[in-house]
Motif scaffolding. Structure first.
Motif, PDB file in Angstrom:
ATOM      1  N   ARG A   1     -10.121   6.942  -4.277  1.00  0.00           N
ATOM      2  CA  ARG A   1     -10.083   8.081  -5.196  1.00  0.00           C
ATOM      3  C   ARG A   1     -10.900   9.230  -4.620  1.00  0.00           C
TER       4      ARG A   1
ATOM      5  N   GLN B   1      -0.058  13.078  -4.024  1.00  0.00           N
ATOM      6  CA  GLN B   1       0.442  12.060  -4.961  1.00  0.00           C
ATOM      7  C   GLN B   1       1.958  12.068  -4.997  1.00  0.00           C
TER       8      GLN B   1
ATOM      9  N   CYS C   1      -4.643   5.565  -2.015  1.00  0.00           N
ATOM     10  CA  CYS C   1      -4.454   4.162  -2.417  1.00  0.00           C
ATOM     11  C   CYS C   1      -3.468   3.453  -1.495  1.00  0.00           C
TER      12      CYS C   1
END
Length: 446
Positions: free
Chosen positions: A130, A136, A332
């Motif tokens: 994070r 994204q 991630c």
């Protein structure tokens, strides 16, 4: 946001550190990013999705109305521009998607299958997986049958991880339905409607707080010990248990079971799980919600998630257009690939380096570069003149497959020489279109 520029100082050097929570992408880092994105673009093209994008800033009210309370209150970067407009840097893409679809709703062919990989920013403490600035992947489908949409969106999420080398054993998909939770809280626990959304946000962070803190927070919402006990039991129930528990109010659970059965049949029971503890914090979710978790012990955490939003587009004054989607952060994904050993060795994509012997052969070398580039080869031209051996060493470091050059013999015979760096074999080709094509064919075939 206003402020004066720092005064320049002849004695003080500028810091080499970027803003906390942001990243520098050196070429080696960019290679991995490009590799992952190339897999994503190929996958979603195969699914029939189209790429879109939107502005990096939006009016603050868009996020105030459509993002979670936590993002707006604690994580939003906002400022007032020179025209006294209150704006915010994009913390997520879904509100922009809803605005864009609503503005051309009647013109768009349904179902709408869109994806995007925007850069977003949130003010939060940087930690593993994070950052404050991140890319994204956002995937959405709107205007189709809910069952088919829900199945497709989760299949695409699974295939995104599989496209970078993951197997079903590497992760699990935890799936829930907001209607199940609403029915349980209102019909079984008799929670007042004013407290349901607050309790959902509490449940969404249950795994991040202790049992004692959770119990205390439930009491603050006027839940008694019996209600809290039932709530904890509910969190570990199977989908069959929930259907029996809800009785006449079990329709959302029956719908979710249908999705679970299809997904297990198409993928694996090892990765598809019903999880009544999955809530998702965004207020716009109304139906199925899900999160994907890494199974690796060194990275045992939620990777990404999403859900169904039936009322998002209608808030802009248009017709309701139900949809479902998810967001997956690039940080991630990279961490997931790292712990599972899925990051490939990526080198600079240079096919051939053209070498020089002297100042006199500059033009000849550049002509050879031009001819080889016409054949869609990645060719590095010489920009420094050094010893021949050093030029070969430099080509090897840059990952070139071969070096090409024209010495005295090659000038005399109107040819060019190629040395294959892996084998050391040297070939001679005619300095014409036939020779260029012959060299290109051998390079590409090898």
């Amino acid at each position: 946001m206003s402020g004066s520029l720092p005064q320049k100082s002849k004695k003080t050097s500028l810091s080499t550190q970027g803003y906390k929570g942001t990243r520098d992408f050196y070429p080696t880092d960019q290679r991995l990013k490009n590799y992952i994105y190339s897999k994503i673009h190929k996958l979603f093209k195969s699914y029939g999705y189209e790429e879109y994008n939107g502005p990096f800033v939006e009016h603050l009210e868009l996020y105030a109305a459509k993002s979670s309370e936590e993002i707006v209150r604690e994580q939003l970067y906002s400022f007032t521009d020179k025209g006294e407009r209150v704006l915010a840097i994009r913390p997520e893409m879904t509100p922009t998607l809803a605005r864009m679809v609503a503005s051309k709703q009647k013109e768009l062919i349904k179902p709408i299958r869109w994806y995007s990989i925007p850069t977003c920013m949130r003010y939060e403490r940087p930690q593993r997986g994070r950052l404050r600035e991140f890319d994204q992947l956002n995937v959405d489908i709107l205007g189709g049958h809910p069952l088919d949409e829900d199945v497709e969106i989760i299949l695409s999420a699974i295939d995104t991880l599989r496209s970078v080398g993951a197997s079903y054993e590497h992760f699990k998909v935890k799936i829930n339905h907001r209607g199940i939770v609403n029915a349980f809280l209102s019909k079984v626990l008799n929670i007042q409607s004013d407290n349901i959304s607050v309790l959902m946000r509490l449940l969404d962070k249950k795994d991040k707080i202790s049992n004692e803190v959770f119990f205390h927070e439930c009491q603050k919402l006027n839940l008694n010990e019996n209600q809290i006990s039932k709530l904890n039991s509910f969190m570990s129930s199977s989908i069959e248990d929930v259907i029996n528990l809800l009785g006449d109010h079990a329709q959302p659970a029956k719908e979710l079971k249908q999705r679970l059965d299809i997904l297990i049949e198409l993928t694996s029971a090892n990765c598809i799980h019903f999880s009544p503890d999955i809530m998702r914090g965004f207020d716009y979710y109304t139906g199925m919600v899900f999160e994907v978790f890494d199974n690796h012990p060194e990275n045992n955490r939620a990777l990404f998630g999403g859900g169904r939003y039936d009322n998002l587009v209608g808030a802009f004054g248009g017709e309701e257009l139900p949809g479902v989607g998810y967001g997956m952060g690039d940080v991630c994904v990279a961490n997931f690939m790292e712990v599972h050993g899925l990051i490939p060795e990526l080198s600079k994509e240079t096919d051939v380096c053209v070498l020089r012997f002297s100042e006199e052969d500059r033009l000849s070398a550049l002509k050879l570069v031009q001819e080889l580039r016409k054949l869609n080869l990645n060719v590095e031209a010489p920009v420094t003149l050094s010893k021949f051996g050093k030029q070969i060493q430099s080509a090897e470091k840059n990952g070139a497959k071969a070096v090409a050059f024209r010495g005295q013999d090659e000038f005399r015979d109107n040819t060019f020489a190629v040395k294959w760096l892996k084998t050391g074999v040297q070939d001679i080709y005619s300095n014409d279109i036939l020779g260029y094509n012959k060299f290109a064919d051998k390079l590409l075939n090898n």
